[in-house]
Motif scaffolding. Structure first.
Motif, mmCIF file in Angstrom:
data_model
loop_
_atom_site.group_PDB
_atom_site.id
_atom_site.type_symbol
_atom_site.label_atom_id
_atom_site.label_comp_id
_atom_site.label_asym_id
_atom_site.label_seq_id
_atom_site.Cartn_x
_atom_site.Cartn_y
_atom_site.Cartn_z
ATOM 1 N N PRO A 88 -0.470 -38.243 53.679
ATOM 2 C CA PRO A 88 -0.255 -39.431 52.843
ATOM 3 C C PRO A 88 -0.315 -40.754 53.605
ATOM 4 O O PRO A 88 -0.796 -41.754 53.068
ATOM 5 C CB PRO A 88 1.134 -39.195 52.249
ATOM 6 C CG PRO A 88 1.289 -37.708 52.222
ATOM 7 C CD PRO A 88 0.595 -37.229 53.458
ATOM 8 N N SER A 146 -3.043 -43.539 52.747
ATOM 9 C CA SER A 146 -2.565 -44.869 52.340
ATOM 10 C C SER A 146 -3.196 -45.959 53.202
ATOM 11 O O SER A 146 -3.531 -47.051 52.705
ATOM 12 C CB SER A 146 -1.040 -44.931 52.429
ATOM 13 O OG SER A 146 -0.440 -43.954 51.603
ATOM 14 N N THR A 199 0.522 -42.366 48.913
ATOM 15 C CA THR A 199 1.890 -42.578 48.415
ATOM 16 C C THR A 199 2.682 -43.594 49.238
ATOM 17 O O THR A 199 3.809 -43.917 48.894
ATOM 18 C CB THR A 199 2.668 -41.247 48.426
ATOM 19 O OG1 THR A 199 2.660 -40.731 49.771
ATOM 20 C CG2 THR A 199 2.037 -40.232 47.495
ATOM 21 N N GLU A 200 2.099 -44.093 50.342
ATOM 22 C CA GLU A 200 2.873 -44.933 51.263
ATOM 23 C C GLU A 200 2.270 -46.324 51.437
ATOM 24 O O GLU A 200 2.291 -46.906 52.520
ATOM 25 C CB GLU A 200 3.006 -44.214 52.612
ATOM 26 C CG GLU A 200 3.717 -42.865 52.467
ATOM 27 C CD GLU A 200 3.938 -42.144 53.780
ATOM 28 O OE1 GLU A 200 3.997 -42.820 54.831
ATOM 29 O OE2 GLU A 200 4.044 -40.911 53.745
ATOM 30 N N GLN A 205 -1.414 -48.791 43.086
ATOM 31 C CA GLN A 205 -0.287 -47.942 42.656
ATOM 32 C C GLN A 205 -0.387 -47.585 41.178
ATOM 33 O O GLN A 205 -0.165 -46.428 40.791
ATOM 34 C CB GLN A 205 1.043 -48.654 42.948
ATOM 35 C CG GLN A 205 1.371 -48.715 44.434
ATOM 36 C CD GLN A 205 2.579 -49.596 44.740
ATOM 37 O OE1 GLN A 205 2.837 -50.567 44.031
ATOM 38 N NE2 GLN A 205 3.320 -49.255 45.786
ATOM 39 N N ARG A 231 -3.159 -45.093 40.685
ATOM 40 C CA ARG A 231 -2.747 -43.775 41.166
ATOM 41 C C ARG A 231 -1.862 -43.087 40.128
ATOM 42 O O ARG A 231 -1.975 -41.873 39.902
ATOM 43 C CB ARG A 231 -2.012 -43.916 42.503
ATOM 44 C CG ARG A 231 -1.687 -42.587 43.134
ATOM 45 C CD ARG A 231 -1.025 -42.732 44.498
ATOM 46 N NE ARG A 231 -0.516 -41.421 44.850
ATOM 47 C CZ ARG A 231 0.666 -40.951 44.456
ATOM 48 N NH1 ARG A 231 1.481 -41.700 43.727
ATOM 49 N NH2 ARG A 231 1.038 -39.723 44.771
#
Length: 264
Positions: free
Chosen positions: A121, A125, A192-193, A257, A260
């Motif tokens: 992740p 990212s 996710t980060e 975000q 996603r």
């Protein structure tokens, strides 16, 4: 610290073969340092603007600690390509005399396949942040523009970035765009980060670092037919575009975000 990044310049000695998977007819070539390179031509479709995007995108990625093949300036002299039988390629070579761009050829590298290779992740990212920042439309499932070489993920082909420079209108607005096309990014499901990466990357990309990278653009790549601005002024636009984009990164982070969330 110098305000310019110093890239090596090589002399192209042998045209090996066209790489026809790209729309701009890049080629595998050999240079006077005996290394092989993927050679990108300023005489191709989008001209020197694609080379500028390749240079800026690649060196920003490198500054952020991502793996990118070495980028060099590649000089084509006047006589090069006269013996080439293919007329299209001969025209391309003749129209690309002087400084072009080349990336070190990663012998034995394989195309990244998201089904086969799992990306953690944090790295996902980082790459999504990079591509949203430089408005790179070309890292999709159809065309990942990543390679696996020595078990590491390498980024290639940033020539479709900075698409604002093809029209050169309202660049300030483009700098604040959410970049909706991030929804098609091959690594977006894993990213996710983004907020953690955003904080870290903005600290790395100081104004000094951005100026250092942009000042690497050769002046001869900025002499566009439809443009009366001097190279220094155009470089300043690229610098300001990147600074505005960095300072408003929450716009493209939020877009990524949200995109996603619709995928998962």
């Amino acid at each position: 610290m110098s305000d310019t990044l110093h890239l090596r310049t090589v002399q192209v000695t042998r045209y090996i073969t066209p790489l026809r998977e790209g729309g701009s007819l890049p080629a595998l070539a050999e240079a006077d340092d005996d290394f092989k390179y993927v050679l990108k031509f300023k005489g191709a479709g989008h001209g020197s603007k694609a080379l500028i995007a390749e240079l800026l995108g690649g060196e920003i990625a490198r500054a952020l600690g991502l793996q990118v093949p070495e980028i060099v300036f590649a000089n084509l002299d006047e006589a090069f390509g006269r013996t080439e039988a293919d007329e299209e390629i001969q025209d391309l070579l003749q129209g690309s005399q002087g400084l072009n761009l080349a990336l070190h050829f990663l012998t034995g590298a394989i195309t990244f396949d998201p089904v086969v290779t799992d990306v953690d992740p944090l790295l996902a990212s980082q790459i999504v942040w990079l591509d949203a920042f430089i408005t790179n439309v070309d890292r999709t499932f159809r065309n990942t523009n990543m390679l696996i070489w020595h078990k590491e993920l390498w980024l290639i082909d940033h020539g479709a970035s900075f698409y604002f420079h093809h029209s050169w209108n309202n660049w300030e607005n483009h700098a604040k765009s959410p970049f909706a096309l991030i929804k098609d990014h091959v690594l977006l499901p894993k990213a996710t980060e983004l907020e953690q990466v955003d904080k870290a990357f903005k600290e790395i990309l100081t104004e000094e670092k951005i100026r250092e990278i942009v000042n690497t653009i050769p002046d001869e790549w900025l002499l566009w037919d439809d443009n009366r601005d001097v190279p220094e002024d155009l470089k300043e636009v690229y610098i300001q575009f990147l600074l505005i984009r960095k300072n408003n990164s929450e716009i493209f982070i939020k877009e990524a975000q949200n995109a996603r969330q619709t995928l998962i």
